[in-house]
Write an enzyme that holds these catalytic residues in place. Structure first.
Site, PDB file in Angstrom:
ATOM      1  N   TYR A  14     -61.399  43.595   4.504  1.00 57.71           N
ATOM      2  CA  TYR A  14     -62.421  43.056   3.606  1.00 57.71           C
ATOM      3  C   TYR A  14     -62.207  43.456   2.148  1.00 57.71           C
ATOM      4  O   TYR A  14     -62.960  43.033   1.275  1.00 57.71           O
ATOM      5  CB  TYR A  14     -63.820  43.528   4.037  1.00 57.71           C
ATOM      6  CG  TYR A  14     -64.190  43.083   5.426  1.00 57.71           C
ATOM      7  CD1 TYR A  14     -64.487  41.754   5.692  1.00 57.71           C
ATOM      8  CD2 TYR A  14     -64.229  43.989   6.475  1.00 57.71           C
ATOM      9  CE1 TYR A  14     -64.819  41.336   6.974  1.00 57.71           C
ATOM     10  CE2 TYR A  14     -64.565  43.583   7.760  1.00 57.71           C
ATOM     11  CZ  TYR A  14     -64.855  42.259   8.003  1.00 57.71           C
ATOM     12  OH  TYR A  14     -65.186  41.848   9.271  1.00 57.71           O
ATOM     13  N   HIS A  19     -67.358  39.248  -0.849  1.00 62.40           N
ATOM     14  CA  HIS A  19     -68.496  40.072  -0.419  1.00 62.40           C
ATOM     15  C   HIS A  19     -68.337  41.526  -0.871  1.00 62.40           C
ATOM     16  O   HIS A  19     -69.318  42.260  -0.941  1.00 62.40           O
ATOM     17  CB  HIS A  19     -68.609  40.007   1.106  1.00 62.40           C
ATOM     18  CG  HIS A  19     -69.996  39.784   1.634  1.00 62.40           C
ATOM     19  ND1 HIS A  19     -71.055  39.342   0.874  1.00 62.40           N
ATOM     20  CD2 HIS A  19     -70.495  39.940   2.887  1.00 62.40           C
ATOM     21  CE1 HIS A  19     -72.131  39.241   1.624  1.00 62.40           C
ATOM     22  NE2 HIS A  19     -71.824  39.601   2.847  1.00 62.40           N
ATOM     23  N   PHE A  64     -71.712  47.960   7.903  1.00 63.46           N
ATOM     24  CA  PHE A  64     -71.522  46.583   7.463  1.00 63.46           C
ATOM     25  C   PHE A  64     -72.702  46.173   6.593  1.00 63.46           C
ATOM     26  O   PHE A  64     -73.763  46.801   6.591  1.00 63.46           O
ATOM     27  CB  PHE A  64     -71.311  45.652   8.661  1.00 63.46           C
ATOM     28  CG  PHE A  64     -69.908  45.735   9.184  1.00 63.46           C
ATOM     29  CD1 PHE A  64     -68.899  44.984   8.602  1.00 63.46           C
ATOM     30  CD2 PHE A  64     -69.592  46.610  10.209  1.00 63.46           C
ATOM     31  CE1 PHE A  64     -67.593  45.090   9.049  1.00 63.46           C
ATOM     32  CE2 PHE A  64     -68.295  46.721  10.667  1.00 63.46           C
ATOM     33  CZ  PHE A  64     -67.285  45.961  10.084  1.00 63.46           C
ATOM     34  N   ASN A  66     -75.101  44.087   6.466  1.00 61.82           N
ATOM     35  CA  ASN A  66     -76.475  43.886   6.937  1.00 61.82           C
ATOM     36  C   ASN A  66     -77.175  45.178   7.346  1.00 61.82           C
ATOM     37  O   ASN A  66     -78.335  45.153   7.734  1.00 61.82           O
ATOM     38  CB  ASN A  66     -76.520  42.861   8.075  1.00 61.82           C
ATOM     39  CG  ASN A  66     -75.740  43.297   9.294  1.00 61.82           C
ATOM     40  OD1 ASN A  66     -75.010  44.283   9.244  1.00 61.82           O
ATOM     41  ND2 ASN A  66     -75.880  42.557  10.379  1.00 61.82           N
ATOM     42  N   ASN A 112     -77.850  39.415   3.043  1.00 57.45           N
ATOM     43  CA  ASN A 112     -78.198  40.362   4.106  1.00 57.45           C
ATOM     44  C   ASN A 112     -78.175  41.820   3.661  1.00 57.45           C
ATOM     45  O   ASN A 112     -78.951  42.630   4.163  1.00 57.45           O
ATOM     46  CB  ASN A 112     -77.292  40.159   5.317  1.00 57.45           C
ATOM     47  CG  ASN A 112     -77.610  38.871   6.036  1.00 57.45           C
ATOM     48  OD1 ASN A 112     -78.749  38.421   6.047  1.00 57.45           O
ATOM     49  ND2 ASN A 112     -76.600  38.261   6.625  1.00 57.45           N
TER      50      ASN A 112
END
Length: 186
Positions: A14, A19, A64, A66, A112
């Site tokens: 990631y 994000h 993560f 969320n 989120n």
């Protein structure tokens, strides 16, 4: 002490995604202001140092997106940092790539990470919204979890944010935004 939170997802896969732009800003601020190496604490990677005259803790949740609120709550509670002294750097698909906006409070716009933080500490923290744009076609989640096409421009913007961060932390939101826009146009 101020709490500066960079949002992103843990893991190498990631690292260069839209994000994770909050992590990019957090890492840049830590480097530019000579913060010590990050250590694991509060379900996050944490480093404490000074941004100009401001004592600050940089937090990159190790959960993560969320579940980011848990790390923010732990760090804020342990150091008795109220929401008004917390600034969260996060991706925003409602803004074009490279656009930066700042606001205190408000809704989560379906993000989120912000939803999780709102549930943990309320919504009166500061948000630095970092534009990543929306896809012309396809899913939004696929878009924000895809890599930037021009990561150099993201790093340049992160350095401009870092170089002008004391303006924001001093309470001069308009001055901060003005300098980012002026610097980013060059």
């Amino acid at each position: 002490m101020l709490l500066l939170v960079g949002l992103g997802n843990p893991g190498k896969q990631y690292e260069f995604t839209r994000h994770n732009v909050g992590f990019v800003v957090a890492d840049t601020v830590a480097r530019d202001f000579d913060f010590p190496e990050f250590s694991s604490k509060y379900d996050a990677l944490v480093s404490v140092g000074n941004v100009g005259l401001h004592r600050a803790m940089i937090v990159k949740p190790a959960t993560f997106m969320n579940r980011s609120g848990a790390a923010v709550l732990k760090a804020a509670s342990m150091h008795k940092i109220p929401a008004e002294q917390i600034t969260v750097f996060h991706d925003d698909a409602d803004l074009q790539h490279g656009v930066v906006k700042v606001k205190q409070g408000g809704g989560n716009a379906g993000h989120n990470g912000l939803r999780s933080i709102d549930a943990a500490i309320g919504c009166q923290y500061w948000r630095v919204r970092l534009g990543v744009g929306r896809p012309d076609a396809g899913s939004l989640s696929g878009h924000v979890l895809s890599d930037f096409h021009d990561f150099d421009s993201v790093q340049q913007l992160a350095h401009k944010i870092s170089a002008n961060l004391t303006e924001l932390l001093d309470g001069n939101v308009n001055g901060f935004i003005s300098k980012i826009r002026c610097d980013h146009a060059q």
